[in-house]
Design an enzyme around this catalytic site. Sequence first.
Site, mmCIF file in Angstrom:
data_model
loop_
_atom_site.group_PDB
_atom_site.id
_atom_site.type_symbol
_atom_site.label_atom_id
_atom_site.label_comp_id
_atom_site.label_asym_id
_atom_site.label_seq_id
_atom_site.Cartn_x
_atom_site.Cartn_y
_atom_site.Cartn_z
ATOM 1 N N LYS A 13 66.656 -67.981 -17.002
ATOM 2 C CA LYS A 13 65.254 -67.784 -17.409
ATOM 3 C C LYS A 13 65.051 -68.136 -18.881
ATOM 4 O O LYS A 13 64.121 -68.849 -19.238
ATOM 5 C CB LYS A 13 64.820 -66.317 -17.206
ATOM 6 C CG LYS A 13 64.913 -65.820 -15.783
ATOM 7 C CD LYS A 13 64.322 -64.415 -15.650
ATOM 8 C CE LYS A 13 65.042 -63.339 -16.454
ATOM 9 N NZ LYS A 13 66.405 -63.026 -16.020
ATOM 10 N N ARG A 88 59.416 -56.123 -14.401
ATOM 11 C CA ARG A 88 60.687 -55.839 -13.738
ATOM 12 C C ARG A 88 60.557 -54.728 -12.706
ATOM 13 O O ARG A 88 61.539 -54.421 -12.018
ATOM 14 C CB ARG A 88 61.709 -55.407 -14.781
ATOM 15 C CG ARG A 88 62.689 -56.503 -15.204
ATOM 16 C CD ARG A 88 63.480 -55.945 -16.363
ATOM 17 N NE ARG A 88 64.793 -56.470 -16.551
ATOM 18 C CZ ARG A 88 65.093 -57.385 -17.477
ATOM 19 N NH1 ARG A 88 64.164 -57.940 -18.198
ATOM 20 N NH2 ARG A 88 66.352 -57.749 -17.653
ATOM 21 N N ARG A 127 79.001 -66.101 -22.137
ATOM 22 C CA ARG A 127 78.019 -66.749 -23.018
ATOM 23 C C ARG A 127 77.994 -66.154 -24.430
ATOM 24 O O ARG A 127 78.256 -64.991 -24.642
ATOM 25 C CB ARG A 127 76.626 -66.751 -22.382
ATOM 26 C CG ARG A 127 75.971 -65.402 -22.269
ATOM 27 C CD ARG A 127 74.672 -65.510 -21.470
ATOM 28 N NE ARG A 127 74.020 -64.205 -21.400
ATOM 29 C CZ ARG A 127 72.884 -63.960 -20.760
ATOM 30 N NH1 ARG A 127 72.264 -64.926 -20.111
ATOM 31 N NH2 ARG A 127 72.367 -62.751 -20.749
ATOM 32 N N ARG A 160 77.724 -62.322 -29.529
ATOM 33 C CA ARG A 160 77.626 -62.043 -28.099
ATOM 34 C C ARG A 160 76.766 -60.814 -27.907
ATOM 35 O O ARG A 160 76.830 -59.892 -28.723
ATOM 36 C CB ARG A 160 79.022 -61.743 -27.517
ATOM 37 C CG ARG A 160 79.865 -62.968 -27.353
ATOM 38 C CD ARG A 160 81.291 -62.635 -26.936
ATOM 39 N NE ARG A 160 82.121 -63.814 -27.167
ATOM 40 C CZ ARG A 160 82.396 -64.734 -26.234
ATOM 41 N NH1 ARG A 160 81.960 -64.575 -24.996
ATOM 42 N NH2 ARG A 160 83.126 -65.791 -26.525
ATOM 43 N N ARG A 172 72.951 -54.448 -14.269
ATOM 44 C CA ARG A 172 71.666 -55.142 -14.456
ATOM 45 C C ARG A 172 71.261 -55.878 -13.177
ATOM 46 O O ARG A 172 70.092 -55.934 -12.819
ATOM 47 C CB ARG A 172 71.767 -56.103 -15.650
ATOM 48 C CG ARG A 172 71.735 -55.351 -16.997
ATOM 49 C CD ARG A 172 72.385 -56.116 -18.132
ATOM 50 N NE ARG A 172 71.723 -57.355 -18.460
ATOM 51 C CZ ARG A 172 72.320 -58.373 -19.095
ATOM 52 N NH1 ARG A 172 73.601 -58.299 -19.447
ATOM 53 N NH2 ARG A 172 71.648 -59.444 -19.379
HETATM 54 P P1 AMP Z 1 67.050 -59.218 -20.828
HETATM 55 O O1 AMP Z 1 67.223 -59.841 -22.164
HETATM 56 O O2 AMP Z 1 65.755 -59.623 -20.159
HETATM 57 O O3 AMP Z 1 68.231 -59.399 -19.925
HETATM 58 O O4 AMP Z 1 66.899 -57.632 -21.073
HETATM 59 C C1 AMP Z 1 67.951 -56.896 -21.649
HETATM 60 C C2 AMP Z 1 67.734 -55.411 -21.372
HETATM 61 O O5 AMP Z 1 66.500 -54.981 -21.967
HETATM 62 C C3 AMP Z 1 67.600 -55.042 -19.899
HETATM 63 O O6 AMP Z 1 68.867 -54.867 -19.272
HETATM 64 C C4 AMP Z 1 66.804 -53.739 -19.974
HETATM 65 O O7 AMP Z 1 67.617 -52.656 -20.392
HETATM 66 C C5 AMP Z 1 65.836 -54.035 -21.109
HETATM 67 N N1 AMP Z 1 64.588 -54.664 -20.619
HETATM 68 C C6 AMP Z 1 64.125 -55.919 -20.918
HETATM 69 N N2 AMP Z 1 62.946 -56.150 -20.308
HETATM 70 C C7 AMP Z 1 62.654 -55.026 -19.610
HETATM 71 C C8 AMP Z 1 61.587 -54.664 -18.755
HETATM 72 N N3 AMP Z 1 60.583 -55.494 -18.480
HETATM 73 N N4 AMP Z 1 61.624 -53.407 -18.214
HETATM 74 C C9 AMP Z 1 62.625 -52.541 -18.486
HETATM 75 N N5 AMP Z 1 63.673 -52.839 -19.261
HETATM 76 C C10 AMP Z 1 63.696 -54.068 -19.826
#
Ligand code: AMP
Length: 215
Positions: A13, A88, A127, A160, A172
Site C-alpha cells: 500500500k 481499518r 524491510r 527499521r 497485525r
Molecule cells: P501501518 O503503518 O498502517 O501498518 O500502521 C502501523 C500501526 O499503527 C498499526 O499496526 C496500528 O497499531 C496503528 N494504526 C494505523 N492506522 C490505524 C487505523 N486506521 N486504526 C487503528 N490503528 C491504526
Amino acid sequence: MNLILLGPPGAGKGTQASRLMKERGLVQLSTGDMLRAAVAAGTPVGLQAKAVMESGGLVSDEIVNGILSERLDQDDARAGFILDGYPRTDVQAHALDAMLAAKGLTLDHVVELVVDEDALVERITGRFTCGACGEGYHDRFKQPRVADVCDACGASNFKRRADDNEATVRQRMAEYRAKTAPIIPHYDGRGIVARVDGMADMDAVASAIDGVLGG
Ligand code: AMP
C-alpha cells in the site's frame, strides 16, 4: 480523485501510494505515519498509541478518526487523496462516510491488494528505509548498491520499524483478517471496489491499479 488502498501490512500500500502521489499529485494519508509521528513527538496521542502499535493491535477508533478528520481539513487533501491504512474497522468505515459527507467529499475507488500472508511475513520482516530520505530497501530483494549507503541520497542512516518483527506482523495480519477485510462489503454495493493481485511484481501491480483508476 479520492481512493482507499486496502490490504494487510506489507501488501504494498505504501509503495503504491507514494507512486500515485508522485505521478498523479494525490496526497498519501497514512494513519500509521501520522501515529508514528505522534509517537516520535511524544504527543498525548502518541503516548496512548505507542504500546498498542508495538503489540500489533489497533489504536482506538476515536483517536484515528480524530487525526484523519483533522488531516482531511488541510488544503492539500482537496487535490485528491489516497487513504493508506484507514479505515481499518467497521466503526472507522462509518465514521469516514460521515466525515466525507460533512466535508463535501466523495470516494471514487477502493482498491484491495490481495496477497499471500506467509510470503508477506518475509517481505515485511526484511524491510528497512533510509532515515534521511525514506527510500525503501529489503534484506533479500533490494539491498543498497553500496553497503550501508543509500542509493537515492548517499546517507548512511537506515532504520527499521519497531513493529516489523514476525510476532507483531502476524498479529497485525490477524487484525486485518478479523477487523479490516470484513469492511469491504460496506463498499461492494457502491460498485467502487477493485481487487488487484498484490503478489505480482511492483510494476505489474502499478499497471493493474492504473487500469482501475483510468486516465
Ligand atoms: P501501518 O503503518 O498502517 O501498518 O500502521 C502501523 C500501526 O499503527 C498499526 O499496526 C496500528 O497499531 C496503528 N494504526 C494505523 N492506522 C490505524 C487505523 N486506521 N486504526 C487503528 N490503528 C491504526
